[in-house]
Write an enzyme that holds these catalytic residues in place. Sequence first.
Site, PDB file in Angstrom:
ATOM      1  N   ARG A 179     -21.806  27.472 -34.785  1.00  0.00           N
ATOM      2  CA  ARG A 179     -22.617  28.324 -33.912  1.00  0.00           C
ATOM      3  C   ARG A 179     -21.779  28.812 -32.736  1.00  0.00           C
ATOM      4  O   ARG A 179     -21.884  29.969 -32.330  1.00  0.00           O
ATOM      5  CB  ARG A 179     -23.854  27.578 -33.422  1.00  0.00           C
ATOM      6  CG  ARG A 179     -24.868  27.289 -34.512  1.00  0.00           C
ATOM      7  CD  ARG A 179     -26.130  26.653 -33.966  1.00  0.00           C
ATOM      8  NE  ARG A 179     -26.889  27.575 -33.130  1.00  0.00           N
ATOM      9  CZ  ARG A 179     -27.901  27.220 -32.352  1.00  0.00           C
ATOM     10  NH1 ARG A 179     -28.268  25.943 -32.276  1.00  0.00           N
ATOM     11  NH2 ARG A 179     -28.549  28.124 -31.636  1.00  0.00           N
ATOM     12  N   CYS A 237     -26.274  24.498 -24.338  1.00  0.00           N
ATOM     13  CA  CYS A 237     -26.442  24.381 -25.791  1.00  0.00           C
ATOM     14  C   CYS A 237     -27.264  25.572 -26.248  1.00  0.00           C
ATOM     15  O   CYS A 237     -27.057  26.693 -25.790  1.00  0.00           O
ATOM     16  CB  CYS A 237     -27.110  23.052 -26.145  1.00  0.00           C
ATOM     17  SG  CYS A 237     -28.747  22.821 -25.409  1.00  0.00           S
TER      18      CYS A 237
END
Length: 282
Positions: A179, A237
């Site tokens: 990611r 995050c």
Amino acid sequence: MNVIISASELASALTGQNPPVLLDVRWQLSLAKTPGEPPFDGRKEYGSGHVPGAVYVDLDRELASAPGSRGRHPLPDLAEFGTSMRRAGVSSGTPVVVYDGGQGWAAARAWWLLRWTGHPDVRVLDGGLPAWQGPLETSVPTSAEGDFEPVPGAGLLDADGAAALARSGVLLDARAGERYRGEVEPIDPVGGHIPGAVSAPTNENVTPDGRFLPAEELAARFKSLGASEDTRVGVYCGSGVSAAHEALALAVAGIPADLYVGSWSEWSSDPSRPVAVGPDPQ
């Protein structure tokens, strides 16, 4: 003060003169599932068995406000957060222990919020509920009303602060490496990372059973990424949940860290903000 507690230490603390308030924060990230499969229900899991005396806390409703322009798990309204914590029996003079189903993310979110708003004694059960070897109960305890009044402290980053810290200090990206690199993005509108951020997947802070690595190993890991107690460090995050777990790992290593709660879900929703892809921070 240590920020984590082992199951054996917790068992001893529960029989001591000042037993901790227990918070059960079982939660799972809601990703696409098989059609017809019901979503994870933390309250149902709690009802099927929890550490005796623990009170259930709903991450999505009590540790975050509604998703929107500030991200998928923005900060909760502090008055409502205080009400929830007092309902659970949290008082400023009583220690708190938080646990979840073992991943540690949700428990760390509760830990970070309580510490950020001024509670002096909060720890996370290392390894979560699977580490607990004692009995479980299914009844809901009656908790005396607590007196905790949340007061925001330092250590909170907004998007501009995160961007600046990526240039002046160390900004860690707690998401999975693919990611960060922008190879996949299952949730947010754009893949990639904040320019200058360093990839530091949360799962590399723990052993296969979900317990944290020893403090010295964590310190060595973070030092290799440029983070130490002499450097200003920030973490983000996807939505400010797994980043809290990274902040907890940093605390175990003795490294204070600021948290960008909006994280990638807020950053990527603004098309004017730059996006970096690939393994290089820039």
